[in-house]
Design an enzyme around this catalytic site. Structure first.
Site, PDB file in Angstrom:
ATOM      1  N   PRO A  91       0.826  -1.211   0.000  1.00 26.80           N
ATOM      2  CG  PRO A  91       0.073  -0.942   2.198  1.00 26.80           C
ATOM      3  CD  PRO A  91       0.773  -1.924   1.291  1.00 26.80           C
ATOM      4  N   GLY A 146       4.436   3.626   4.947  1.00 29.86           N
ATOM      5  CA  GLY A 146       5.744   3.350   5.519  1.00 29.86           C
ATOM      6  C   GLY A 146       6.319   2.005   5.131  1.00 29.86           C
ATOM      7  N   GLY A 172       7.516   1.315   1.986  1.00 29.17           N
ATOM      8  CA  GLY A 172       8.438   1.430   0.863  1.00 29.17           C
ATOM      9  C   GLY A 172       7.807   1.201  -0.488  1.00 29.17           C
ATOM     10  CB  SER A 173       4.441   1.959  -1.857  1.00 30.57           C
ATOM     11  OG  SER A 173       3.773   1.833  -3.096  1.00 30.57           O
ATOM     12  CB  SER A 174       7.852   5.219  -4.120  1.00 29.39           C
ATOM     13  OG  SER A 174       8.707   5.492  -3.026  1.00 29.39           O
ATOM     14  CB  ALA A 175      11.806   1.962  -2.512  1.00 29.32           C
ATOM     15  CB  ALA A 176       8.375  -2.070  -3.363  1.00 26.70           C
ATOM     16  CG  ASP A 216      11.810   3.364   2.126  1.00 23.95           C
ATOM     17  OD1 ASP A 216      12.080   3.080   3.313  1.00 23.95           O
ATOM     18  OD2 ASP A 216      10.796   4.006   1.803  1.00 23.95           O
TER      19      ASP A 216
END
Length: 337
Positions: free
Chosen positions: A122, A126, A128-132, A173
């Site tokens: 989601p 917190g 790490g969505s953007s990094a993932a 992240d």
């Protein structure tokens, strides 16, 4: 993060183009050290393997290059935006960067691609969505052209996307979403953590977006106004992180849980918890969790809890959902210990 070997390849002047490229990454959470890490303290980062991101990339028909770094000709399929990449909203600009930066690195900016992103991580929680997403997309784009990115090149590409998303990312992240075990993060450096036992965690989403920027700014303001008190809290969180690393290495599950509880109390004293977070922490403790704390920036987002074993994790997860958690993930480390 994994990348799969795929069938149906074609050789062109730019190298081998696979019919499909795929790669995956996963979420991360902070075991202990959030907020304190911003001020020089160490942090323990925990991968959340079960919260997966999968990127699938296929080549499109050749079109003329629209210029270095251009998103023209590319197509994105995701829950946030489906359509031409150059018409994507600001929310997916890190994903646009993942595509264009990787193609630029490979020297194939004239090769348009279709990118599909399926993410279980989601946003604004917190985890790490953007990094993932960046980790999966960059690796999948490279995979289309038969390239496996080395670890540091991959990290730098993820960081380029993270700078679009967050301005000045620490790299925490970017490291966490590709790790398959906990990592120790200090002064921009990482170290693997040796585990002395198996640890089982449950991550629960409050369903409320975190407000990391506001929380970080608030802690900084507190530090400016009362440096002695706030610095003492930061130092205590750092000390807890060091102690927690020792408990992981020594296999002391009970001591790790106590450190997590203490960390939550310190973060609450910094004003970064919320009623939603405190409610889930209380529910986890009521279900017998060995430890429970907010994780990430706070003021919304997720909590992290420690279970005795898999069955206990199931009971904690059920209690958290019963207390209003929007979603839960169970993740374990040290399975081969």
């Amino acid at each position: 993060m994994t990348s799969n070997d795929l069938d149906h390849t074609a050789t062109t002047g730019a190298g081998t183009i696979r019919r499909t490229g795929r790669a995956s990454s996963h979420g991360k959470t902070i075991l202990i050290g959030e907020h304190a890490v911003v001020h020089g303290a160490p942090a323990l980062v925990l991968p959340v393997i079960d919260a997966e991101v999968v990127a699938t990339v296929t080549p499109l028909e050749h079109v003329a290059d629209a210029g270095p770094g251009s998103a023209a000709g590319h197509h994105l399929e995701s829950t946030v935006h489906t359509g031409p990449l150059d018409l994507a909203p600001a929310a997916v600009m890190p994903t646009v960067t993942a595509v264009t930066a990787t193609l630029r690195h490979l020297g194939v900016t004239d090769r348009p691609v279709h990118v599909r992103v399926d993410s279980q991580v989601p946003t604004a929680r917190g985890m790490g969505s953007s990094a993932a997403v960046a980790a999966a997309v960059t690796a999948a784009v490279a995979d289309v052209f038969g390239v496996v990115l080395d670890a540091e090149t991959h990290h730098e590409l993820i960081q380029e996307c993270e700078r679009v998303a967050h301005g000045s990312p620490s790299g925490l992240d970017a490291r966490g979403v590709v790790a398959d075990a906990p990592v120790w993060f200090e002064d921009g450096r990482i170290e693997p953590v040796v585990l002395g036992a198996r640890f089982v965690f449950v991550v629960a989403d409050t369903g409320v977006p975190g407000h990391t920027r506001e929380a970080v700014a608030s802690v900084r303001e507190r530090l400016d106004h009362d440096p002695e008190t706030v610095r003492a809290v930061i130092d205590r969180i750092g000390a807890l992180a060091r102690h927690a690393r020792g408990t992981l290495e020594g296999g002391d599950v009970q001591a790790l849980g106590a450190s997590m509880d203490a960390a939550h109390d310190l973060l609450t004293s910094l004003g970064v918890s919320s009623p939603d977070l405190d409610g889930l922490v209380a529910a986890a403790r009521g279900a017998g969790a060995l430890g429970a704390k907010l994780t990430g920036g706070g003021r919304g987002g997720c909590v992290l809890t420690l279970a005795e074993d898999d069955d206990h994790a199931d009971r904690i997860a059920a209690a958290l959902r019963g207390a209003g958690a929007a979603a839960t993930w169970t993740t374990s480390i040290g399975d081969r210990v």
